[in-house]
Design a protein around this motif. Sequence first.
Motif, PDB file in Angstrom:
ATOM      1  N   LEU A 123      42.999  28.943  46.602  1.00 34.60           N
ATOM      2  CA  LEU A 123      42.282  28.163  45.574  1.00 34.60           C
ATOM      3  C   LEU A 123      41.409  29.080  44.724  1.00 34.60           C
ATOM      4  CD1 LEU A 123      41.253  25.009  47.651  1.00 34.60           C
ATOM      5  CD2 LEU A 123      42.772  25.029  45.654  1.00 34.60           C
ATOM      6  N   SER A 124      40.792  30.060  45.378  1.00 32.43           N
ATOM      7  CA  SER A 124      39.909  31.001  44.669  1.00 32.43           C
ATOM      8  C   SER A 124      40.695  31.921  43.736  1.00 32.43           C
ATOM      9  CB  SER A 124      39.122  31.849  45.676  1.00 32.43           C
ATOM     10  OG  SER A 124      38.367  31.031  46.537  1.00 32.43           O
ATOM     11  N   LEU A 125      42.011  32.091  44.012  1.00 32.45           N
ATOM     12  CA  LEU A 125      42.845  32.977  43.206  1.00 32.45           C
ATOM     13  C   LEU A 125      43.572  32.238  42.083  1.00 32.45           C
ATOM     14  CD1 LEU A 125      44.430  35.263  45.971  1.00 32.45           C
ATOM     15  CD2 LEU A 125      42.532  35.812  44.433  1.00 32.45           C
ATOM     16  N   LYS A 126      43.293  30.934  41.939  1.00 37.68           N
ATOM     17  CA  LYS A 126      43.931  30.167  40.859  1.00 37.68           C
ATOM     18  C   LYS A 126      43.454  30.685  39.503  1.00 37.68           C
ATOM     19  CE  LYS A 126      45.617  25.759  42.495  1.00 37.68           C
ATOM     20  NZ  LYS A 126      45.648  24.314  42.223  1.00 37.68           N
ATOM     21  N   LEU A 127      44.366  30.695  38.559  1.00 36.71           N
ATOM     22  CA  LEU A 127      44.051  31.227  37.237  1.00 36.71           C
ATOM     23  C   LEU A 127      43.443  30.158  36.333  1.00 36.71           C
ATOM     24  CD1 LEU A 127      47.313  33.303  36.611  1.00 36.71           C
ATOM     25  CD2 LEU A 127      45.209  34.005  37.774  1.00 36.71           C
ATOM     26  N   ARG A 128      42.785  30.627  35.296  1.00 37.65           N
ATOM     27  CA  ARG A 128      42.193  29.734  34.305  1.00 37.65           C
ATOM     28  C   ARG A 128      43.044  29.792  33.034  1.00 37.65           C
ATOM     29  NH1 ARG A 128      36.211  31.153  32.605  1.00 37.65           N
ATOM     30  NH2 ARG A 128      35.747  30.189  34.637  1.00 37.65           N
ATOM     31  N   LYS A 129      43.369  28.659  32.485  1.00 37.95           N
ATOM     32  CA  LYS A 129      44.178  28.622  31.267  1.00 37.95           C
ATOM     33  C   LYS A 129      43.346  29.038  30.066  1.00 37.95           C
ATOM     34  CE  LYS A 129      47.637  25.317  32.804  1.00 37.95           C
ATOM     35  NZ  LYS A 129      48.357  24.057  32.533  1.00 37.95           N
ATOM     36  N   GLY A 130      43.998  29.790  29.201  1.00 38.28           N
ATOM     37  CA  GLY A 130      43.298  30.276  28.016  1.00 38.28           C
ATOM     38  C   GLY A 130      43.615  31.729  27.765  1.00 38.28           C
ATOM     39  N   THR A 131      43.462  32.159  26.515  1.00 39.97           N
ATOM     40  CA  THR A 131      43.780  33.540  26.150  1.00 39.97           C
ATOM     41  C   THR A 131      42.553  34.294  25.641  1.00 39.97           C
ATOM     42  OG1 THR A 131      44.407  32.783  23.935  1.00 39.97           O
ATOM     43  CG2 THR A 131      46.181  33.005  25.568  1.00 39.97           C
ATOM     44  N   ASP A 132      41.408  33.657  25.704  1.00 40.37           N
ATOM     45  CA  ASP A 132      40.180  34.302  25.213  1.00 40.37           C
ATOM     46  C   ASP A 132      39.741  35.389  26.198  1.00 40.37           C
ATOM     47  OD1 ASP A 132      37.766  32.776  26.945  1.00 40.37           O
ATOM     48  OD2 ASP A 132      39.649  31.637  26.710  1.00 40.37           O
ATOM     49  N   LYS A 133      38.774  36.175  25.775  1.00 38.48           N
ATOM     50  CA  LYS A 133      38.293  37.311  26.559  1.00 38.48           C
ATOM     51  C   LYS A 133      37.727  36.877  27.907  1.00 38.48           C
ATOM     52  CE  LYS A 133      35.387  41.420  26.132  1.00 38.48           C
ATOM     53  NZ  LYS A 133      34.414  42.146  25.269  1.00 38.48           N
ATOM     54  N   LYS A 134      37.024  35.745  27.900  1.00 39.93           N
ATOM     55  CA  LYS A 134      36.411  35.249  29.135  1.00 39.93           C
ATOM     56  C   LYS A 134      37.482  34.863  30.156  1.00 39.93           C
ATOM     57  CE  LYS A 134      32.652  32.246  30.642  1.00 39.93           C
ATOM     58  NZ  LYS A 134      31.686  31.195  30.250  1.00 39.93           N
ATOM     59  N   SER A 135      38.539  34.210  29.665  1.00 42.73           N
ATOM     60  CA  SER A 135      39.636  33.799  30.555  1.00 42.73           C
ATOM     61  C   SER A 135      40.363  35.024  31.093  1.00 42.73           C
ATOM     62  CB  SER A 135      40.622  32.901  29.809  1.00 42.73           C
ATOM     63  OG  SER A 135      40.009  31.694  29.417  1.00 42.73           O
ATOM     64  N   LYS A 136      40.542  36.020  30.225  1.00 45.38           N
ATOM     65  CA  LYS A 136      41.210  37.247  30.666  1.00 45.38           C
ATOM     66  C   LYS A 136      40.401  37.950  31.743  1.00 45.38           C
ATOM     67  CE  LYS A 136      43.348  41.490  28.897  1.00 45.38           C
ATOM     68  NZ  LYS A 136      42.826  42.344  29.970  1.00 45.38           N
ATOM     69  N   SER A 137      39.084  38.014  31.544  1.00 47.41           N
ATOM     70  CA  SER A 137      38.203  38.636  32.520  1.00 47.41           C
ATOM     71  C   SER A 137      38.241  37.885  33.846  1.00 47.41           C
ATOM     72  CB  SER A 137      36.773  38.679  31.972  1.00 47.41           C
ATOM     73  OG  SER A 137      35.894  39.198  32.926  1.00 47.41           O
ATOM     74  N   PHE A 138      38.388  36.558  33.759  1.00 47.64           N
ATOM     75  CA  PHE A 138      38.463  35.717  34.949  1.00 47.64           C
ATOM     76  C   PHE A 138      39.792  35.943  35.678  1.00 47.64           C
ATOM     77  CE2 PHE A 138      39.666  31.834  37.152  1.00 47.64           C
ATOM     78  CZ  PHE A 138      38.496  31.455  37.813  1.00 47.64           C
ATOM     79  N   ASN A 139      40.858  36.017  34.899  1.00 44.54           N
ATOM     80  CA  ASN A 139      42.201  36.039  35.492  1.00 44.54           C
ATOM     81  C   ASN A 139      42.653  37.404  35.990  1.00 44.54           C
ATOM     82  OD1 ASN A 139      42.568  33.285  35.078  1.00 44.54           O
ATOM     83  ND2 ASN A 139      43.591  33.559  33.103  1.00 44.54           N
ATOM     84  N   ASP A 140      42.208  38.484  35.335  1.00 43.58           N
ATOM     85  CA  ASP A 140      42.746  39.818  35.642  1.00 43.58           C
ATOM     86  C   ASP A 140      42.676  40.195  37.125  1.00 43.58           C
ATOM     87  OD1 ASP A 140      43.702  40.300  33.165  1.00 43.58           O
ATOM     88  OD2 ASP A 140      42.136  41.705  32.553  1.00 43.58           O
ATOM     89  N   PRO A 141      41.495  40.144  37.754  1.00 44.33           N
ATOM     90  CA  PRO A 141      41.471  40.528  39.182  1.00 44.33           C
ATOM     91  C   PRO A 141      42.308  39.594  40.048  1.00 44.33           C
ATOM     92  CG  PRO A 141      39.350  39.609  38.512  1.00 44.33           C
ATOM     93  CD  PRO A 141      40.142  39.786  37.267  1.00 44.33           C
ATOM     94  N   ARG A 142      42.327  38.304  39.702  1.00 47.79           N
ATOM     95  CA  ARG A 142      43.121  37.345  40.484  1.00 47.79           C
ATOM     96  C   ARG A 142      44.612  37.621  40.349  1.00 47.79           C
ATOM     97  NH1 ARG A 142      38.411  35.015  38.966  1.00 47.79           N
ATOM     98  NH2 ARG A 142      37.450  33.569  40.465  1.00 47.79           N
ATOM     99  N   LEU A 143      45.037  37.914  39.108  1.00 51.09           N
ATOM    100  CA  LEU A 143      46.451  38.242  38.898  1.00 51.09           C
ATOM    101  C   LEU A 143      46.854  39.504  39.654  1.00 51.09           C
ATOM    102  CD1 LEU A 143      47.257  37.540  35.131  1.00 51.09           C
ATOM    103  CD2 LEU A 143      48.554  36.723  37.104  1.00 51.09           C
TER     104      LEU A 143
END
Length: 591
Positions: A202-222
């Motif tokens: 659940l903690s590794l689920k990604l956030r939808k969006g292409t903005d910088k904040k979403s990328k920062s959120f998703n990168d380590p999880r991906l």
Amino acid sequence: MAPEIDLPGPVSLIDNTKGQLVVNPEALKILSAITQPVVVVAIVGLYRTGKSYLMNKLAGKKNGFSLGSTVRSHTKGIWMWCVPHPKKPEHTLVLLDTEGLGDIEKGDNENDSWIFALAVLLSSTFVYNSMGTINQQAMDQLHYVTELTDRIKANSSPGNNSVEDSADFVSFFPAFVWTLRDFTLELKVDGEPITADDYLELSLKLRKGTDKKSKSFNDPRLCIRKFFPNRKCFIFDWPAHKKYLARLEQLKEEELNPDFIEQVAEFCSYILSHSNVKTLSGGIPVNGPRLESLVLTYVNAISSGDLPCMENAVLALAQIENSAAVEKAIAHYEQQMGQKVQLPTETLQELLDLHRDSEREAIEVFMKNSFKDVDQTFQRKLGAQLEAKRDDFCKQNSKASSDCCMALLQDIFGPLEEDVKQGTFSKPGGYRLFIQKQEELKKKYYQVPRKGIQAEEVLKKYLESKEDVADALLQTDQSLSEKEKAIEVERIKAESAEAAKKMLEEIQKKNEQMMEQKEKSYQEHVKQLTEKMERDRAQLMAEQEKTLALKLQEQERLLKEGFKNESQRLQKEIRDIQMRSKSRQPTCHIL
């Protein structure tokens, strides 16, 4: 049975001195003595988060890795503890405790990134230890995982870009275990209980969006999802009251939180039961000397300003081990030939048969101890050395036969020579008496066994050396007419021509036997190489299928979560891996 290595305590494996990583020779000496397969468990995390405590528990000891009791990072560099594996007989458990990440005294993260990368490269199970819950701060602290593509290369090919290269990381990377210390949340979602593993996903689920904040959120999880598809999570309560934590390793079990004790036991049981032997590409198990080579290769690359390359590390190790494999094979051949061969052999074929049996075993020894023999370079070296050994045995065999025959001729014909000197045959009828005696002695010579392959040639040369004596006796024998003497001369010439013809046929036969042996040798090399390649190919396919299954599983998760673009990128990676694996199939280049 391989001897066990049971160190009384940890030793420094890689020292971190003023930002420079240096391998400790004493630790390498310890690794070089471990002939058993190694299960390597490394732990990484922020300083002062209790990593060393868990490693001591895995070692089955209360003390060992230094826990420290202040806000300063206590472990420096990477420390190693080798103990017999408690659940896998004939295996050694190698525990790696790393310097705490994020120590403000170091001033920069460069050193931390290399420590993190080395722990990933050297381990078969990688434990990331952090405090509290998995929130964005915890993910931000795990930024090292997003830097792995900048720190590690899978392949040495200059044409590979970082994306293509990182697609192969999964086949090299360890299992990932996240340990959460002092965890206070209740594991529930929508009122329903969940497991620690569910919490991690659940903690590794990604956030939808292409903005910088979403990328920062998703990168380590991906990155975690991409590089570590095989992952596990454990949570731990506070081990004891806060005032006792500074002396955690001195606390008695009854002074510890019972839930914490149970959680540590569950963690240790899982790690010891599920951590696999460290392997190289192709499923090749790592032992102490192989781990030693990996440590040296990776640290030397970092020290010289290069990126540690997994393929180069394996090839460097292959160079060392394949050279040793050739030496082992030759030593086995020499031992077998020394035990089996009694020179001189009766025939050349007898020697060649013994050679072929010993050669086959030697090739088996090489195949068992070699790997990644690119273009069969070392196998060809082995073949050349075995051929040289065979030729040397043939020379020794010829000399032994010649020496034996010369001694035998001296023993048998010596009295005849003495009679000639004494003038025994210098009388009418002496020539025929000499020839009769000579024929009797030739029969006696032929009756002696195991004279070897030079028996005919040595006898022929000996008789040729005595032709002047026979001719002198013939010419002075007054009982023979001139016609009889002429007939005898022609008989001797005919016998000599027949002997020469026989010798020529014998030489031709020997050459044919040597050519036949050379072909059989080549076929034996090809046969064993083909069998090894089939085994390697099967292992490679099994490894690839395992990797692809994990990636497909992750792709399905992404698709299910609605991240179509990420899913398609992963699908492309899967296709690329399949294409590259075909181009990396081992090929036969014996000639």
